[in-house]
Design a protein around this motif. Structure first.
Motif, PDB file in Angstrom:
ATOM      1  N   PHE A   1       0.818  -1.213   0.000  1.00  0.00           N
ATOM      2  CA  PHE A   1       0.000   0.000   0.000  1.00  0.00           C
ATOM      3  C   PHE A   1       0.856   1.269   0.000  1.00  0.00           C
ATOM      4  N   GLU A   2       0.306   2.328  -0.607  1.00  0.00           N
ATOM      5  CA  GLU A   2       0.948   3.642  -0.619  1.00  0.00           C
ATOM      6  C   GLU A   2      -0.101   4.716  -0.338  1.00  0.00           C
ATOM      7  N   GLY A   3       0.370   5.914   0.055  1.00  0.00           N
ATOM      8  CA  GLY A   3      -0.531   7.008   0.388  1.00  0.00           C
ATOM      9  C   GLY A   3      -0.315   8.219  -0.492  1.00  0.00           C
ATOM     10  N   LEU A   4      -1.099   9.261  -0.240  1.00  0.00           N
ATOM     11  CA  LEU A   4      -0.908  10.521  -0.957  1.00  0.00           C
ATOM     12  C   LEU A   4       0.492  11.058  -0.691  1.00  0.00           C
ATOM     13  N   THR A   5       0.917  10.965   0.563  1.00  0.00           N
ATOM     14  CA  THR A   5       2.286  11.312   0.938  1.00  0.00           C
ATOM     15  C   THR A   5       2.928  10.079   1.565  1.00  0.00           C
ATOM     16  N   THR A   6       4.215  10.172   1.840  1.00  0.00           N
ATOM     17  CA  THR A   6       4.895   9.091   2.551  1.00  0.00           C
ATOM     18  C   THR A   6       5.881   9.707   3.533  1.00  0.00           C
ATOM     19  N   ILE A   7       6.385   8.862   4.434  1.00  0.00           N
ATOM     20  CA  ILE A   7       7.404   9.275   5.399  1.00  0.00           C
ATOM     21  C   ILE A   7       8.699   8.574   5.005  1.00  0.00           C
ATOM     22  N   ASP A   8       9.759   9.339   4.781  1.00  0.00           N
ATOM     23  CA  ASP A   8      11.003   8.714   4.357  1.00  0.00           C
ATOM     24  C   ASP A   8      11.795   8.214   5.554  1.00  0.00           C
ATOM     25  N   LYS A   9      12.967   7.616   5.294  1.00  0.00           N
ATOM     26  CA  LYS A   9      13.753   6.997   6.360  1.00  0.00           C
ATOM     27  C   LYS A   9      14.285   8.006   7.366  1.00  0.00           C
ATOM     28  N   ALA A  10      14.254   9.295   7.003  1.00  0.00           N
ATOM     29  CA  ALA A  10      14.671  10.351   7.929  1.00  0.00           C
ATOM     30  C   ALA A  10      13.489  10.928   8.701  1.00  0.00           C
ATOM     31  N   GLY A  11      12.279  10.382   8.444  1.00  0.00           N
ATOM     32  CA  GLY A  11      11.089  10.859   9.139  1.00  0.00           C
ATOM     33  C   GLY A  11      10.446  12.076   8.499  1.00  0.00           C
ATOM     34  N   LYS A  12      10.852  12.421   7.272  1.00  0.00           N
ATOM     35  CA  LYS A  12      10.329  13.607   6.592  1.00  0.00           C
ATOM     36  C   LYS A  12       9.195  13.239   5.635  1.00  0.00           C
ATOM     37  N   VAL A  13       8.267  14.176   5.467  1.00  0.00           N
ATOM     38  CA  VAL A  13       7.144  13.983   4.540  1.00  0.00           C
ATOM     39  C   VAL A  13       7.639  14.152   3.105  1.00  0.00           C
ATOM     40  N   GLN A  14       7.258  13.203   2.235  1.00  0.00           N
ATOM     41  CA  GLN A  14       7.598  13.265   0.820  1.00  0.00           C
ATOM     42  C   GLN A  14       6.357  13.006  -0.023  1.00  0.00           C
ATOM     43  N   PRO A  15       6.307  13.531  -1.258  1.00  0.00           N
ATOM     44  CA  PRO A  15       5.180  13.230  -2.151  1.00  0.00           C
ATOM     45  C   PRO A  15       5.168  11.752  -2.508  1.00  0.00           C
ATOM     46  N   GLN A  16       3.971  11.213  -2.733  1.00  0.00           N
ATOM     47  CA  GLN A  16       3.891   9.841  -3.241  1.00  0.00           C
ATOM     48  C   GLN A  16       2.819   9.771  -4.319  1.00  0.00           C
ATOM     49  N   LEU A  17       1.603   9.344  -4.002  1.00  0.00           N
ATOM     50  CA  LEU A  17       0.569   9.310  -5.034  1.00  0.00           C
ATOM     51  C   LEU A  17       0.053  10.710  -5.345  1.00  0.00           C
ATOM     52  N   ALA A  18       0.296  11.647  -4.448  1.00  0.00           N
ATOM     53  CA  ALA A  18       0.110  13.067  -4.768  1.00  0.00           C
ATOM     54  C   ALA A  18       1.495  13.602  -5.109  1.00  0.00           C
ATOM     55  N   GLU A  19       1.669  14.103  -6.334  1.00  0.00           N
ATOM     56  CA  GLU A  19       3.002  14.568  -6.723  1.00  0.00           C
ATOM     57  C   GLU A  19       3.301  15.968  -6.216  1.00  0.00           C
ATOM     58  N   SER A  20       2.249  16.727  -5.883  1.00  0.00           N
ATOM     59  CA  SER A  20       2.444  18.069  -5.331  1.00  0.00           C
ATOM     60  C   SER A  20       1.146  18.531  -4.684  1.00  0.00           C
ATOM     61  N   TRP A  21       1.218  19.670  -3.967  1.00  0.00           N
ATOM     62  CA  TRP A  21       0.026  20.218  -3.330  1.00  0.00           C
ATOM     63  C   TRP A  21       0.226  21.702  -3.048  1.00  0.00           C
ATOM     64  N   ASP A  22      -0.887  22.397  -2.917  1.00  0.00           N
ATOM     65  CA  ASP A  22      -0.908  23.805  -2.524  1.00  0.00           C
ATOM     66  C   ASP A  22      -1.807  23.943  -1.315  1.00  0.00           C
ATOM     67  N   VAL A  23      -1.396  24.792  -0.376  1.00  0.00           N
ATOM     68  CA  VAL A  23      -2.198  25.052   0.819  1.00  0.00           C
ATOM     69  C   VAL A  23      -2.579  26.531   0.820  1.00  0.00           C
ATOM     70  N   SER A  24      -3.851  26.803   1.036  1.00  0.00           N
ATOM     71  CA  SER A  24      -4.325  28.185   1.034  1.00  0.00           C
ATOM     72  C   SER A  24      -3.727  28.967   2.201  1.00  0.00           C
ATOM     73  N   PRO A  25      -3.648  30.294   2.106  1.00  0.00           N
ATOM     74  CA  PRO A  25      -3.054  31.112   3.182  1.00  0.00           C
ATOM     75  C   PRO A  25      -3.694  30.893   4.548  1.00  0.00           C
ATOM     76  N   ASP A  26      -4.997  30.588   4.572  1.00  0.00           N
ATOM     77  CA  ASP A  26      -5.644  30.369   5.871  1.00  0.00           C
ATOM     78  C   ASP A  26      -5.473  28.933   6.374  1.00  0.00           C
ATOM     79  N   GLY A  27      -4.776  28.087   5.600  1.00  0.00           N
ATOM     80  CA  GLY A  27      -4.503  26.723   6.031  1.00  0.00           C
ATOM     81  C   GLY A  27      -5.706  25.801   5.983  1.00  0.00           C
ATOM     82  N   LYS A  28      -6.769  26.194   5.315  1.00  0.00           N
ATOM     83  CA  LYS A  28      -8.002  25.403   5.341  1.00  0.00           C
ATOM     84  C   LYS A  28      -8.364  24.756   4.006  1.00  0.00           C
TER      85      LYS A  28
END
Length: 507
Positions: free
Chosen positions: A69-96
């Motif tokens: 199984f895979e997710g929209l994002t993944t956690i790499d061996k350093a514990g950091k968030v990386q893109p996976q099935l979502a190749e990119s994303w944008d977050v609105s200024p209000d975070g919502k």
């Protein structure tokens, strides 16, 4: 009559003819052996199912996460968030508002395409009224889900959720193909580099390489992989020595680790984990509903003795539900240090000058049994009698403790990273309720400032260290024993896993 046969009298062609006639295969001179493409990974506990979106056992993800199984994002061996099935994303200024651009050309193992409708199904299933997702609360901030086109997913949130991208990388958030969702527990179908082969209950799970894996930037070397389940530490050691298993990424017998020192074939790799060993108390049941009692029990615990006796000295004492690997960590072991006399005094203040008697429900795993026995002896020194009831893990422990909260005290290693929020869950087996603590965690999610979040995590740790809803004991190291020629296994464990994507045999 005996025939004397002279090799010097036979031509090369004759030798080959004789060999073929006898059914003997001769390798070409100097031919190299084919590289190994199979690996057998040992695990101590067998999962109860293979769908991490419906089961809380970390063993599920240790078999399936990033393998099947895979997710929209993944956690790499350093514990950091990386893109996976979502190749990119944008977050609105209000975070919502989160707008995800999904990868195209991704297919599930059954040939069904991954797209925004599948992502919407997965998230709706995880947050729905009937959801049994073990991390359901992580999806509750989602208000609406829009799918403008096949490769675009838009999430509108009720409030900013600073950890959303991190949570989307967890096993509980992997993408699920709708037609297979009901059967994933026993026949998992994902988008990962390995396809489910078979499950011999009580013995092993077999995986096969996914020839149509979407990520062409990854060269998956293993053709097959098996997860073998061996509970007994001595049997684990024997299997490694005999070569019946190639690796035990989480070797279950710390007292035997030294026996592998200097081994010509096997490597010993000690890394870090998120495995926080805590003795949880039922905060709604007397006498554990009294904070002074919980504090007294904490002061009765010699953490150094626990680490030495339970895990051969291979562990790090902790004073809250947090590991030194985590952002914003504070060493709070000094809040209630080992002090038998002060523990007795606090018990007397709480109305228990002669102590009391209770039962701990301890899983059968070695660390839980050994720790329980040490705690039993330490509590006796302050007049408290603890009876030990061995409780089969995972099935009975999950039913009696996690779900029914029918217990006085228990002990378990919490493996999920940054899971301090479990003390804010209602219901959860601790039955701990503290509005101040909940408020601090809410502020973490409302903030996108990493420095502010780390400060707030420090405040949350301090509240737990003072309230002692559980006895905070130690963090287990990752004790890996594996063949020296097997490369690519994770040395550290920022998330419970056995990621096989980059595993290969050195020639």
């Amino acid at each position: 009559m005996q025939t004397i046969f002279s090799w010097s009298q036979v031509s090369r062609r004759g030798v080959m003819a004789l060999a073929l006639g006898a059914g003997v295969a001769f390798a070409a001179p100097y031919a190299q052996a084919a590289p190994k493409t199979a690996a057998t990974i040992g695990m101590t506990v067998e999962p109860g199912g293979l769908d991490p979106t419906i089961g809380a056992q970390v063993m599920i993800g240790q078999v399936t996460w990033q393998n099947i199984f895979e997710g929209l994002t993944t956690i790499d061996k350093a514990g950091k968030v990386q893109p996976q099935l979502a190749e990119s994303w944008d977050v609105s200024p209000d975070g919502k508002t989160y707008t995800f651009k999904l990868r195209q050309g991704v297919k599930f193992h059954n040939g069904v395409a991954f797209d925004s409708s599948v992502a919407k199904f997965t998230l709706d299933r995880a947050r729905g009224a009937d959801s049994v997702n073990p991390q359901k609360r992580y999806f509750t901030s989602i208000d609406t889900i829009e799918t403008p086109d096949a490769s675009t997913l838009v999430l509108k949130l009720k409030q900013p959720t600073g950890s959303l991208l991190y949570w989307f990388g967890w096993p509980a958030a992997v993408m699920v193909e709708p037609s297979t969702a009901a059967d994933n527990k026993t026949n998992p179908v994902g988008t990962g580099p390995f396809v489910f082969g078979s499950w011999a209950k009580g013995t092993k799970v077999d995986l096969k390489k996914n020839a149509d894996y979407w990520n062409k930037q990854v060269s998956v070397k293993l053709e097959t992989a098996s997860f073998r389940f061996i509970n007994d530490p001595q049997a684990q050691s024997a299997a490694l020595t005999a070569g019946d298993v190639d690796a035990f990424p989480e070797f279950g017998a710390p007292e035997l680790v030294s026996s592998f020192e200097g081994n010509a074939k096997l490597a010993t790799v000690i890394g870090n984990t998120e495995l926080k060993v805590v003795a949880g108390m039922n905060n709604s049941r007397k006498p554990f509903s009294d904070k002074k009692v919980r504090q007294a029990l904490m002061m009765a615990v010699d953490r150094a003795m626990v680490v030495e006796g339970a895990w051969s000295g291979l562990g790090t004492p902790i004073g809250s539900h947090y590991t030194p690997n985590d952002r914003g960590y504070k060493d709070l072991t000094g809040v209630y240090p080992y002090d038998t006399e002060k523990a007795k005094a606090l018990l007397a203040e709480a109305g228990y000058p002669n102590g009391f008697t209770f039962t701990i429900k301890a899983p059968q795993m070695a660390y839980a049994q050994r720790t329980s026995q040490i705690l039993q002896a330490l509590f006796a020194e302050i007049g408290v009698t603890m009876n030990i009831e061995t409780t089969e893990f995972p099935a009975k422990w999950v039913a009696d403790v996690l779900k029914a909260a029918d217990y006085d005290m228990t002990i378990v290693a919490h493996a999920e990273p940054m899971d301090i929020d479990i003390y804010a869950r209602d219901p959860y087996y601790f039955n701990y309720k503290n509005p101040e603590f909940n408020s601090v965690l809410a502020k973490v999610e409302a903030s996108t400032d990493a420095t502010e979040q780390d400060k707030l995590y420090g405040e949350a740790q301090t509240i737990l260290a003072n309230d002692v809803p559980a006895l905070f004991l130690f963090v287990m190291p990752k004790l890996g024993i594996w063949d020296k020629k097997l490369k690519g296994l994770w040395e550290n464990e920022p998330i419970p896993s056995n990621v096989l994507t980059e595993v290969f045999w050195e020639e």
